[in-house]
Design an enzyme around this catalytic site. Structure first.
Site, PDB file in Angstrom:
ATOM      1  N   GLY A 536      34.632  39.949  32.481  1.00  0.00           N
ATOM      2  CA  GLY A 536      36.023  39.885  32.873  1.00  0.00           C
ATOM      3  C   GLY A 536      36.139  40.173  34.351  1.00  0.00           C
ATOM      4  N   ASP A 657      49.487  50.387  35.255  1.00  0.00           N
ATOM      5  CA  ASP A 657      49.238  48.952  35.059  1.00  0.00           C
ATOM      6  C   ASP A 657      49.153  48.636  33.564  1.00  0.00           C
ATOM      7  OD1 ASP A 657      48.847  46.330  35.671  1.00  0.00           O
ATOM      8  OD2 ASP A 657      46.773  46.559  36.348  1.00  0.00           O
TER       9      ASP A 657
END
Ligand SMILES: *[C@@H]1O[C@H](CO)[C@@H](O)[C@H](O)[C@H]1NC(C)=O
Ligand SMILES: *[C@@H]1O[C@H](CO)[C@@H](O)[C@H](O)[C@H]1NC(C)=O
Ligand SMILES: *[C@@H]1O[C@H](CO)[C@@H](O)[C@H](O)[C@H]1NC(C)=O
Ligand SMILES: *[C@@H]1O[C@H](CO)[C@@H](O)[C@H](O)[C@H]1NC(C)=O
Ligand SMILES: *[C@@H]1O[C@H](CO)[C@@H](O)[C@H](O)[C@H]1NC(C)=O
Ligand SMILES: *[C@@H]1O[C@H](CO)[C@@H](O)[C@H](O)[C@H]1NC(C)=O
Ligand SMILES: *[C@@H]1O[C@H](CO)[C@@H](O)[C@H](O)[C@H]1NC(C)=O
Ligand SMILES: *[C@@H]1O[C@H](CO)[C@@H](O)[C@H](O)[C@H]1NC(C)=O
Ligand SMILES: *[C@@H]1O[C@H](CO)[C@@H](O)[C@H](O)[C@H]1NC(C)=O
Ligand SMILES: *[C@@H]1O[C@H](CO)[C@@H](O)[C@H](O)[C@H]1NC(C)=O
Ligand SMILES: *[C@@H]1O[C@H](CO)[C@@H](O)[C@H](O)[C@H]1NC(C)=O
Ligand SMILES: CC(=O)N[C@H]1CO[C@H](CO)[C@@H](O)[C@@H]1O
Length: 820
Positions: A536, A657
């Site tokens: 990722g 986040d």
């Protein structure tokens, strides 16, 4: 008045016509003869047939030459063995107006292709393959509009392909593979509607695959492998339903392609290896019943191998190694009775080895290494007598080694949890390395004096046993001395608390103290952070998957932008990470430690198998797997983890986040919050205020005018995430519409994930209504009017107040106006 015509004039007229015709014929004959003469002269000058120049009149019978009835050359196919060297340029192409067939493959041609080939206007077949031709392809080749086959493969041609390639509309085979051609693939390739075979592999093409290739619906063979193509594979490829071979291996292709391939039912050979394809292995792939070769190795595909893979009865090779596959090896694989190679190494495959694999008598290679396969080695594997390679290393196999394996070739069983005595015949036929890393295996012969244990992972009990039995007193003394030196060295701070940590099996916490150990292990496990281990990427850096020598899999978050050589930053960073590593919550990804080096800084994290919620919601199959109960549990899990960070941690931690990308799912589809504190770390690290905390679409509105990040910012993001989970997609405009009248009439049932709407029941309705109510409260534009995470958790625990209206009638207005 009629014109008098005398018989004289009639005869004269006929005579002159005759004369004219005769002259014409003569001229024609003369020009024909002279053109034959020109051909002959050009053959002489070519020097290709140096041994035959005395027999010019019989040139139609020279080796490799075919003429038409009039004696003009139509076909030059040189016999094997003739070396032309640099003599291609001596050939005057303009002298062969009737040549339709020119085959000079494998004749050692060097130098460039001279300009002038374009004058062979009748040419249908041109083959210059397998020579040493260099330079660019002369532009006049693209004027040969009658060409049906053009083969320039396996030379050293460079330059790019111009758009004029589209003029070859009659062409059905174009091979330019194995050259050094660069530049983009022209979209005009899409004009070659008669193409059946297109080979452009092993060049240096860049950019993406032109969409227009999807127009070539006669294509049967398409190979673009070994280039530098990037971007996603155009879905239009799925229109090419006559394709038999599709080979795109070794490029930089990304995207989701597999899900549309099931239309290509004539495929026998699919090779997508060595790309960056991130897609589920779709169940519909089993519609490709003619497949013989299925290679998707070294990509980022995920999900399980389809249960009914056994329907691919023609399959010879199944290579899905080096991906992120999960699930078990389907038992149905045993129906692929022709299977020769089963290569699934380096995935996250679990479950047992299906014992009926022993029925696959053609199996030649079985590589299941580097997975999490459990259970015993089925003794039936020994039936597969042709097997030359059986690699089961780096799994979690238990039990004893069946003696039937003796009939196989190379066997590797290292790094499992096998036990008992190694069958005697195997001790003799295989090297000790084949058994390494199985702490409880025993042997009888010389390489195995006692229970075998890996040198990397000393097993205390075995060492003690070994010492008692084998060590004479002097050696024991020496050992004690070195142990003393070792302890002194440790005290000096070189390898703090290693012994303690390994005994507890908690090998990661040491990384809080000493970056060096981690660095070496990690570098080995990721081959120096090779990009093939990336699972990722984010703004802060890349995430790698690493399998440590013990077999344990961890995720590594490698951070860019960190000035780690700054002592102040180092200190702050270390403190921050220390706080993170102390966090222990079921719904929070565990931080095991970190490594702070000048060259690379990374966090060592728990590896969570199913990847991000974001991706799961965007995949129809996986999204269906995530039923209402699981979704409700994920929302609750996130709420609890945030409440823990906000209210139970000292100092309190603001995530900053919260997005569906930062919620990872484990095998049970439970949510784990990740990436908290990273934004803060980065702010410390770079002293750079431009490092934005948060992700567009999830950021609380007040952050547009202030940089004061509070718990209430997390609450807002949580609201967006909760809605996304029940809606199946980002709420988007709905959030901004909330305050306006237009949103109020929208019904709850119309915003819920349509993929699951049919499975709704009374219990899920109540939970969903509660989630929607709480989520909308979180989205309040005033931070102080948003609930705290603790309050939200209380509401979840207390459960649902009974619905006052039938599900079909619940509107957003109704929900927004509810009192908390
Ligand atoms: C050209 O000649 C070669 C060898 O003589 C022959 O094999 C080939 O079939 C010919 N091609 C055509 C189109 O006549
Ligand atoms: C090729 O032949 C043509 C016609 O005979 C002539 O005009 C031309 O000069 C020749 N070219 C070369 C390079 O010899
Ligand atoms: C192509 O190769 C030739 C030598 O074979 C070289 O001189 C030329 O620069 C190359 N052209 C390109 C565009 O790479
Ligand atoms: C690529 O082409 C070169 C010659 O042009 C050849 O040596 C090499 O083996 C080819 N590689 C593959 C993978 O086909
Ligand atoms: C693909 O490669 C081209 C040329 O190298 C580059 O300009 C482009 O940005 C790349 N595209 C992607 C999506 O990486
Ligand atoms: C693929 O992309 C990566 C980075 O995007 C680049 O480093 C690598 O060289 C590319 N590989 C090829 C074969 O173009
Ligand atoms: C696949 O084939 C079906 C029926 O032949 C067609 O309706 C569908 O559009 C095709 N899908 C793609 C992606 O080409
Ligand atoms: C597949 O191959 C068969 C037989 O070669 C052919 O008849 C058919 O048209 C091809 N195309 C599709 C889409 O099945
Ligand atoms: C498929 O790609 C691999 C590279 O991973 C290559 O070694 C193999 O030869 C290719 N196989 C076929 C059948 O194209
Ligand atoms: C598995 O073991 C075989 C035989 O020892 C070896 O050739 C092969 O490279 C190994 N595969 C992996 C992925 O390590
Ligand atoms: C801050 O970050 C921006 C964007 O990443 C970068 O261009 C800039 O150089 C950074 N400034 C400092 C002082 O690191
Ligand atoms: C995810 C992954 O490992 N992708 C790899 C696929 O293959 C290419 C080419 O070898 C690698 O560059 C990628 O890293």
């Amino acid at each position: 008045m009629a014109l008098p015509i005398s018989s004289y004039t009639v005869v004269g007229a006929w005579y002159s016509i005759l004369i004219i015709c005769w002259t014409c014929f003569n001229i024609a004959m003369a020009s024909y003869e002279s053109s034959l003469h020109v051909e002959a002269q050009a053959l002489l000058e070519s020097e290709w047939w140096s041994g035959y120049t005395n027999h010019l009149p019989s040139r139609c019978y020279w080796p490799g030459i075919t003429c038409n009835n009039a004696g003009s050359i139509t076909n030059i196919t040189l016999p094997a063995g003739l070396q032309l060297g640099n003599k291609l340029r001596r050939f005057n192409f303009s002298c062969f107006p009737n040549l339709v067939h020119l085959n000079l493959a494998e004749h050692g041609i060097t130098g460039n292709i001279p300009y002038g080939l374009g004058t062979l206007s009748k040419l249908i077949h041109l083959d210059l393959s397998s020579n040493d031709i260099e330079g660019t392809i002369p532009s006049d080749i693209w004027n040969l509009r009658n060409l049906v086959t053009l083969n320039l493969a396996s030379n050293k041609l460079n330059g790019s392909i111009p758009s004029t390639v589209g003029q070859l509309t009659k062409i059905n085979s174009l091979f330019l593979n194995n050259n050094q051609i660069s530049g983009f693939m022209p979209v005009e390739l899409g004009k070659m509607r008669n193409l059946i075979q297109l080979g452009l592999s092993n060049n240096s093409f860049i950019g993406s695959i032109p969409l227009d290739l999807g127009l070539l619906n006669n294509l049967k063979f398409l190979s673009l492998s070994w280039n530098k193509l990037n971007g996603s594979i155009p879905l239009d490829i799925a229109n090419l339903n006559n394709l038999v071979v599709l080979d795109l291996n070794t490029n930089n292709l990304t995207g989701e392609i597999l899900s549309v391939l099931h239309n290509l039912t004539n495929l026998t050979d699919l090779n997508l290896s060595n790309n960056m394809i991130s897609d589920m292995i779709p169940r519909k792939l089993i519609q490709l019943t003619k497949l013989k070769y299925l290679r998707i190795s070294n990509n980022k595909t995920f999900g399980a191998i389809p249960d009914d893979i056994g329907k691919l009865t023609k399959l010879l090779v199944l290579d899905m190694s080096k991906n992120m596959l999960t699930g078990e090896i389907p038992v149905s694989i045993c129906s692929c009775s022709n299977l020769q190679e089963l290569i699934l190494n380096h995935n996250n495959i679990i479950g047992n080895i299906p014992s009926d694999i022993g029925d696959l008598v053609s199996l030649f290679v079985i590589d299941l290494s580097h997975n999490s396969i459990k259970g015993e080695i089925p003794s039936q594997l020994g039936n597969v007598q042709h097997t030359r390679i059986l690699n089961l290393s780096y799994n979690e196999l238990t039990g004893t080694i069946p003696s039937s394996l003796v009939s196989l070739g190379k066997v590797n069983l290292s790094y499992n949890s096998l036990e008992g005595e190694i069958p005697f015949a195997l001790q003799k036929s295989l090297p000790p390395d084949a058994f390494r890393g199985n702490e409880n295996l025993c042997g009888r012969t010389t390489p195995f004096p006692y229970c075998y244990s890996s040198p990397h992972e000393p097993n205390n009990r075995d060492l003690v046993v070994a010492m008692k039995i084998f060590l004479p007193p002097t050696a024991l003394l020496a050992l004690l001395c070195s142990a003393y030196v070792f302890l002194r060295w440790c005290k000096a701070g070189n390898c703090m608390s290693v012994s303690k940590e390994t005994k507890n099996g908690d090998m990661f916490s040491m990384w809080n103290y000493d970056g060096k150990i981690a660095y070496k292990d990690i570098i080995e496990a990721t081959e120096g952070f090779d990009i093939k281990y990336i699972i990722g990427e984010g703004g802060y850096g890349s995430v790698y998957k690493a399998q440590l020598p013990s077999g344990r899999v961890v995720a590594l978050k490698k951070l860019h932008n960190l000035a780690a050589n700054e002592p102040a930053i180092y200190r702050i960073f270390k403190n921050e990470v220390r706080i993170l590593t102390r966090i222990r919550h079921k719904n929070i990804v565990k931080h095991y430690g970190f490594c702070l080096h000048n060259r690379c800084t990374f966090l060592v994290l728990e590896y969570v198998e199913r990847g991000s919620l974001y991706c799961v919601l965007r995949n129809d199959i996986e999204a269906m797997e995530l039923d209402w109960t699981k979704r409700v549990n994920i929302v609750k899990g996130i709420a609890h983890s945030l409440s823990y960070l906000h209210h139970d941690c000292q100092p309190a931690i603001v995530h900053r986040d919260v997005t569906t990308k930062n919620v990872l799912l484990n095998l049970e589809m439970e949510g784990c919050l990740s990436d908290f504190g990273i934004a803060r770390l980065l702010n410390f690290g770079s002293f750079n205020r431009t490092v934005l905390a948060g992700t567009y679409g999830y950021i609380a509105p007040e952050l547009a005018y202030s940089d004061r990040v509070t718990q209430k910012c997390d609450v807002y993001s949580f609201g967006v995430v909760a809605l996304e989970i029940i809606m199946g997609k980002h709420p988007g405009d709905l959030v901004s519409l909330l305050s306006t009248a237009s949103s109020q009439g929208i019904l709850l049932k119309d915003i819920l994930d349509p993929r699951l709407i049919s499975t709704i029941n009374l219990q899920s309705v109540q939970s969903l209504a509660l989630i929607a109510t709480l989520a909308f409260a979180c989205l309040h534009s005033q931070p102080r009017l948003r609930p705290t995470m603790r309050l939200l958790c209380d509401k979840f625990v207390k459960g649902n107040s009974p619905l006052t209206k039938p599900f079909e009638e619940i509107s957003i207005k109704h929900i927004v106006n509810q009192e908390l």
